[in-house]
Design a protein around this motif. Structure first.
Motif, PDB file in Angstrom:
ATOM      1  N   UNK A 171       8.036  13.372  -6.496  1.00  0.00           N
ATOM      2  CA  UNK A 171       7.422  14.784  -6.662  1.00  0.00           C
ATOM      3  C   UNK A 171       6.368  15.178  -5.941  1.00  0.00           C
ATOM      4  N   UNK A 172       5.468  14.253  -5.370  1.00  0.00           N
ATOM      5  CA  UNK A 172       3.994  14.662  -5.182  1.00  0.00           C
ATOM      6  C   UNK A 172       4.097  14.506  -3.381  1.00  0.00           C
ATOM      7  N   UNK A 173       5.080  14.337  -2.936  1.00  0.00           N
ATOM      8  CA  UNK A 173       5.029  14.106  -1.499  1.00  0.00           C
ATOM      9  C   UNK A 173       5.071  15.343  -0.678  1.00  0.00           C
ATOM     10  N   UNK A 174       4.132  15.432   0.127  1.00  0.00           N
ATOM     11  CA  UNK A 174       3.956  16.752   0.845  1.00  0.00           C
ATOM     12  C   UNK A 174       5.152  17.192   1.756  1.00  0.00           C
ATOM     13  N   UNK A 185       4.382   7.342   2.461  1.00  0.00           N
ATOM     14  CA  UNK A 185       4.602   6.055   3.252  1.00  0.00           C
ATOM     15  C   UNK A 185       4.133   4.725   2.564  1.00  0.00           C
ATOM     16  N   UNK A 186       5.060   3.579   2.663  1.00  0.00           N
ATOM     17  CA  UNK A 186       4.533   2.471   1.788  1.00  0.00           C
ATOM     18  C   UNK A 186       4.652   1.268   2.951  1.00  0.00           C
ATOM     19  N   UNK A 187       3.669   0.619   2.861  1.00  0.00           N
ATOM     20  CA  UNK A 187       3.478  -0.450   3.596  1.00  0.00           C
ATOM     21  C   UNK A 187       3.682  -1.925   2.621  1.00  0.00           C
ATOM     22  N   UNK A 188       4.390  -2.781   3.018  1.00  0.00           N
ATOM     23  CA  UNK A 188       4.980  -3.916   2.296  1.00  0.00           C
ATOM     24  C   UNK A 188       4.638  -5.130   2.998  1.00  0.00           C
ATOM     25  N   UNK A 201       0.757  -1.175  -0.251  1.00  0.00           N
ATOM     26  CA  UNK A 201       0.007  -0.050   0.077  1.00  0.00           C
ATOM     27  C   UNK A 201       1.060   1.176  -0.080  1.00  0.00           C
ATOM     28  N   UNK A 202       0.573   2.421  -0.817  1.00  0.00           N
ATOM     29  CA  UNK A 202       1.466   3.445  -0.700  1.00  0.00           C
ATOM     30  C   UNK A 202       0.492   4.603  -0.844  1.00  0.00           C
ATOM     31  N   UNK A 203       1.046   5.625   0.000  1.00  0.00           N
ATOM     32  CA  UNK A 203       0.134   7.004   0.140  1.00  0.00           C
ATOM     33  C   UNK A 203       0.885   7.887  -0.569  1.00  0.00           C
ATOM     34  N   UNK A 214       6.349  -4.199   6.615  1.00  0.00           N
ATOM     35  CA  UNK A 214       7.662  -3.359   6.766  1.00  0.00           C
ATOM     36  C   UNK A 214       7.024  -2.125   6.239  1.00  0.00           C
ATOM     37  N   UNK A 215       7.566  -1.155   6.708  1.00  0.00           N
ATOM     38  CA  UNK A 215       7.238   0.458   6.579  1.00  0.00           C
ATOM     39  C   UNK A 215       8.525   1.071   5.700  1.00  0.00           C
ATOM     40  N   UNK A 216       8.203   1.905   4.699  1.00  0.00           N
ATOM     41  CA  UNK A 216       9.359   2.575   3.993  1.00  0.00           C
ATOM     42  C   UNK A 216       8.696   4.023   3.914  1.00  0.00           C
ATOM     43  N   UNK A 217       9.803   4.964   3.621  1.00  0.00           N
ATOM     44  CA  UNK A 217       9.502   6.267   3.010  1.00  0.00           C
ATOM     45  C   UNK A 217       9.970   6.700   1.907  1.00  0.00           C
TER      46      UNK A 217
END
Length: 85
Positions: free
Chosen positions: A81-84, A14-17, A7-9, A74-77
């Motif tokens: 270019x769209x990241x707040x 933020x991304x959940x794998x 999942x990616x925001x 696991x979580x990643x950042x």
């Protein structure tokens, strides 16, 4: 272990794998809340109705056997270019 879901925001980066040794993953969403899409659940499991399908991986646990499976969240950042900021 294989990657079963991610999942990616886009707003935060933020991304959940989810990786697992189980063959399936079930996605629940919170569509019944007043504010929809406020929650999500990823549940790793065997395929639904596995005992009725001989071609599916077996979920049968015999007496004396140990049920042991692994799921890693696991979580990643990830910056884009769209990241707040």
């Amino acid at each position: 272990m294989v990657q079963a879901a991610s999942l990616y925001d886009f707003a935060t980066g933020r991304q959940l794998v989810v990786t697992t040794d189980l063959p399936g993953v079930l996605l629940y969403t919170a569509g019944y809340y007043r504010e929809p899409d406020t929650a999500v659940c990823l549940e790793t499991q065997f395929y639904p109705d596995t005992p009725s399908h001989p071609g599916f991986p077996s979920c049968l646990l015999q007496p004396g056997e140990v049920y042991e499976h692994r799921t890693v969240f696991s979580f990643e950042l990830i910056k884009n270019e769209n990241t707040i900021k």
